[in-house]
Design a protein around this motif. Structure first.
Motif, PDB file in Angstrom:
ATOM      1  N   ASP A 128       0.815  -1.214   0.000  1.00  0.00           N
ATOM      2  CA  ASP A 128       0.000   0.000   0.000  1.00  0.00           C
ATOM      3  C   ASP A 128       0.850   1.266   0.000  1.00  0.00           C
ATOM      4  O   ASP A 128       0.510   2.247  -0.670  1.00  0.00           O
ATOM      5  N   THR A 129       1.941   1.260   0.729  1.00  0.00           N
ATOM      6  CA  THR A 129       2.818   2.427   0.773  1.00  0.00           C
ATOM      7  C   THR A 129       3.384   2.711  -0.617  1.00  0.00           C
ATOM      8  O   THR A 129       3.416   3.871  -1.057  1.00  0.00           O
ATOM      9  N   MET A 130       3.816   1.673  -1.292  1.00  0.00           N
ATOM     10  CA  MET A 130       4.375   1.852  -2.637  1.00  0.00           C
ATOM     11  C   MET A 130       3.305   2.342  -3.613  1.00  0.00           C
ATOM     12  O   MET A 130       3.578   3.202  -4.450  1.00  0.00           O
ATOM     13  N   LEU A 131       2.100   1.784  -3.538  1.00  0.00           N
ATOM     14  CA  LEU A 131       1.028   2.177  -4.458  1.00  0.00           C
ATOM     15  C   LEU A 131       0.660   3.649  -4.308  1.00  0.00           C
ATOM     16  O   LEU A 131       0.282   4.299  -5.287  1.00  0.00           O
ATOM     17  N   LEU A 132       0.793   4.177  -3.107  1.00  0.00           N
ATOM     18  CA  LEU A 132       0.430   5.576  -2.852  1.00  0.00           C
ATOM     19  C   LEU A 132       1.570   6.553  -3.078  1.00  0.00           C
ATOM     20  O   LEU A 132       1.354   7.769  -3.088  1.00  0.00           O
ATOM     21  N   LYS A 133       2.766   6.030  -3.266  1.00  0.00           N
ATOM     22  CA  LYS A 133       3.933   6.895  -3.448  1.00  0.00           C
ATOM     23  C   LYS A 133       3.774   7.718  -4.717  1.00  0.00           C
ATOM     24  O   LYS A 133       3.326   7.217  -5.745  1.00  0.00           O
ATOM     25  N   GLN A 134       4.169   8.989  -4.627  1.00  0.00           N
ATOM     26  CA  GLN A 134       3.999   9.895  -5.758  1.00  0.00           C
ATOM     27  C   GLN A 134       5.313  10.486  -6.236  1.00  0.00           C
ATOM     28  O   GLN A 134       6.248  10.691  -5.470  1.00  0.00           O
ATOM     29  N   GLY A 135       5.329  10.739  -7.532  1.00  0.00           N
ATOM     30  CA  GLY A 135       6.395  11.481  -8.173  1.00  0.00           C
ATOM     31  C   GLY A 135       5.741  12.445  -9.144  1.00  0.00           C
ATOM     32  O   GLY A 135       4.560  12.760  -9.012  1.00  0.00           O
ATOM     33  N   ARG A 136       6.514  12.858 -10.125  1.00  0.00           N
ATOM     34  CA  ARG A 136       5.983  13.739 -11.162  1.00  0.00           C
ATOM     35  C   ARG A 136       6.343  13.161 -12.516  1.00  0.00           C
ATOM     36  O   ARG A 136       7.450  12.686 -12.731  1.00  0.00           O
ATOM     37  N   ALA A 137       5.388  13.239 -13.427  1.00  0.00           N
ATOM     38  CA  ALA A 137       5.609  12.798 -14.809  1.00  0.00           C
ATOM     39  C   ALA A 137       4.849  13.755 -15.715  1.00  0.00           C
ATOM     40  O   ALA A 137       3.691  14.102 -15.424  1.00  0.00           O
ATOM     41  N   SER A 138       5.475  14.185 -16.771  1.00  0.00           N
ATOM     42  CA  SER A 138       4.865  15.160 -17.697  1.00  0.00           C
ATOM     43  C   SER A 138       4.358  16.386 -16.940  1.00  0.00           C
ATOM     44  O   SER A 138       3.261  16.882 -17.188  1.00  0.00           O
ATOM     45  N   ASP A 139       5.164  16.841 -15.983  1.00  0.00           N
ATOM     46  CA  ASP A 139       4.836  18.035 -15.183  1.00  0.00           C
ATOM     47  C   ASP A 139       3.552  17.905 -14.371  1.00  0.00           C
ATOM     48  O   ASP A 139       2.900  18.904 -14.061  1.00  0.00           O
ATOM     49  N   SER A 140       3.152  16.688 -14.033  1.00  0.00           N
ATOM     50  CA  SER A 140       1.953  16.455 -13.229  1.00  0.00           C
ATOM     51  C   SER A 140       2.257  15.438 -12.144  1.00  0.00           C
ATOM     52  O   SER A 140       3.151  14.604 -12.301  1.00  0.00           O
ATOM     53  N   PRO A 141       1.477  15.462 -11.049  1.00  0.00           N
ATOM     54  CA  PRO A 141       1.665  14.434 -10.025  1.00  0.00           C
ATOM     55  C   PRO A 141       1.256  13.071 -10.580  1.00  0.00           C
ATOM     56  O   PRO A 141       0.395  12.980 -11.465  1.00  0.00           O
ATOM     57  N   LEU A 142       1.887  12.042 -10.067  1.00  0.00           N
ATOM     58  CA  LEU A 142       1.528  10.677 -10.470  1.00  0.00           C
ATOM     59  C   LEU A 142       1.880   9.724  -9.343  1.00  0.00           C
ATOM     60  O   LEU A 142       3.026   9.670  -8.906  1.00  0.00           O
ATOM     61  N   SER A 143       0.880   8.974  -8.874  1.00  0.00           N
ATOM     62  CA  SER A 143       1.144   7.906  -7.914  1.00  0.00           C
ATOM     63  C   SER A 143       1.291   6.600  -8.684  1.00  0.00           C
ATOM     64  O   SER A 143       0.871   6.499  -9.846  1.00  0.00           O
ATOM     65  N   VAL A 144       1.852   5.628  -8.026  1.00  0.00           N
ATOM     66  CA  VAL A 144       2.018   4.313  -8.643  1.00  0.00           C
ATOM     67  C   VAL A 144       0.653   3.740  -9.020  1.00  0.00           C
ATOM     68  O   VAL A 144       0.451   3.281 -10.138  1.00  0.00           O
ATOM     69  N   ARG A 145      -0.304   3.794  -8.089  1.00  0.00           N
ATOM     70  CA  ARG A 145      -1.617   3.224  -8.424  1.00  0.00           C
ATOM     71  C   ARG A 145      -2.322   4.030  -9.500  1.00  0.00           C
ATOM     72  O   ARG A 145      -3.053   3.478 -10.321  1.00  0.00           O
ATOM     73  N   ALA A 146      -2.115   5.350  -9.544  1.00  0.00           N
ATOM     74  CA  ALA A 146      -2.730   6.157 -10.601  1.00  0.00           C
ATOM     75  C   ALA A 146      -2.205   5.737 -11.964  1.00  0.00           C
ATOM     76  O   ALA A 146      -2.965   5.689 -12.932  1.00  0.00           O
ATOM     77  N   ALA A 147      -0.930   5.402 -12.047  1.00  0.00           N
ATOM     78  CA  ALA A 147      -0.369   4.936 -13.321  1.00  0.00           C
ATOM     79  C   ALA A 147      -1.100   3.688 -13.801  1.00  0.00           C
ATOM     80  O   ALA A 147      -1.376   3.536 -14.997  1.00  0.00           O
TER      81      ALA A 147
END
Length: 167
Positions: A128-147
């Motif tokens: 769950d921690t990994m799935l919720l982790k966020q970075g940025r891609a294409s100048d937007s936020p992105l979490s693992v689960r959102a991907a």
């Protein structure tokens, strides 16, 4: 429930296509439904364009494969690194250089199945921690689960377009 703060607003239309919160189950559903959908496309329609400059069903399928690879690479980077900022990619350039129409549908479907199987294993291996982790891609936020949600919702978007405009 996935939060809108986990992805850029552009991707909301894709995330909205995915029913429920179990993204692994949604991806597994696609592992069956997407190949079944493309297998039903008659050979004479596999390279059909409904308008000039539009992609053929074969190009759409390889576009889905390419996008899944890109989004899962992004997800892996975010899950395993810190302060991730990834650039975008040019989907039209990818399609132009894909050689999709020179391939047979069977080879494209085998590639889809291989990529999707890897995606499912990756997502199931994230806690769950990994799935919720966020970075940025294409100048937007992105979490693992959102991907993962974007990946499934994006394919549902394209299947709908094929149903509406190609047949």
């Amino acid at each position: 429930m996935i939060l809108s703060s986990e992805y850029g607003s552009y991707y909301a239309k894709y995330v909205a296509n995915v029913a429920g919160d179990d993204i692994a189950a949604a991806l597994m559903n696609g592992l069956v439904s997407v190949p079944a959908f493309f297998e039903e496309i008659p050979t004479e329609k596999q390279e059909y364009r409904y308008a000039e400059g539009k992609w053929t069903p074969k190009e759409v399928l390889l576009h889905l494969i390419d996008c899944e690879r890109v989004f899962m690479y992004r997800a892996m980077q975010i899950a395993r690194s810190t302060n991730v900022h990834l650039e975008g990619f040019d989907q039209d350039e990818f399609v132009t250089n894909s050689n999709a129409n020179a391939r047979d549908m069977d080879s494209l479907l085998k590639e889809f199945i291989a990529v999707r199987t890897a995606t499912i294993h990756f997502i199931q291996g994230c806690n769950d921690t990994m799935l919720l982790k966020q970075g940025r891609a294409s100048d937007s936020p992105l979490s693992v689960r959102a991907a993962a949600f974007i990946t499934r919702g994006h394919e549902l978007h394209h299947l709908k377009i094929i149903k509406e405009r190609y047949f």
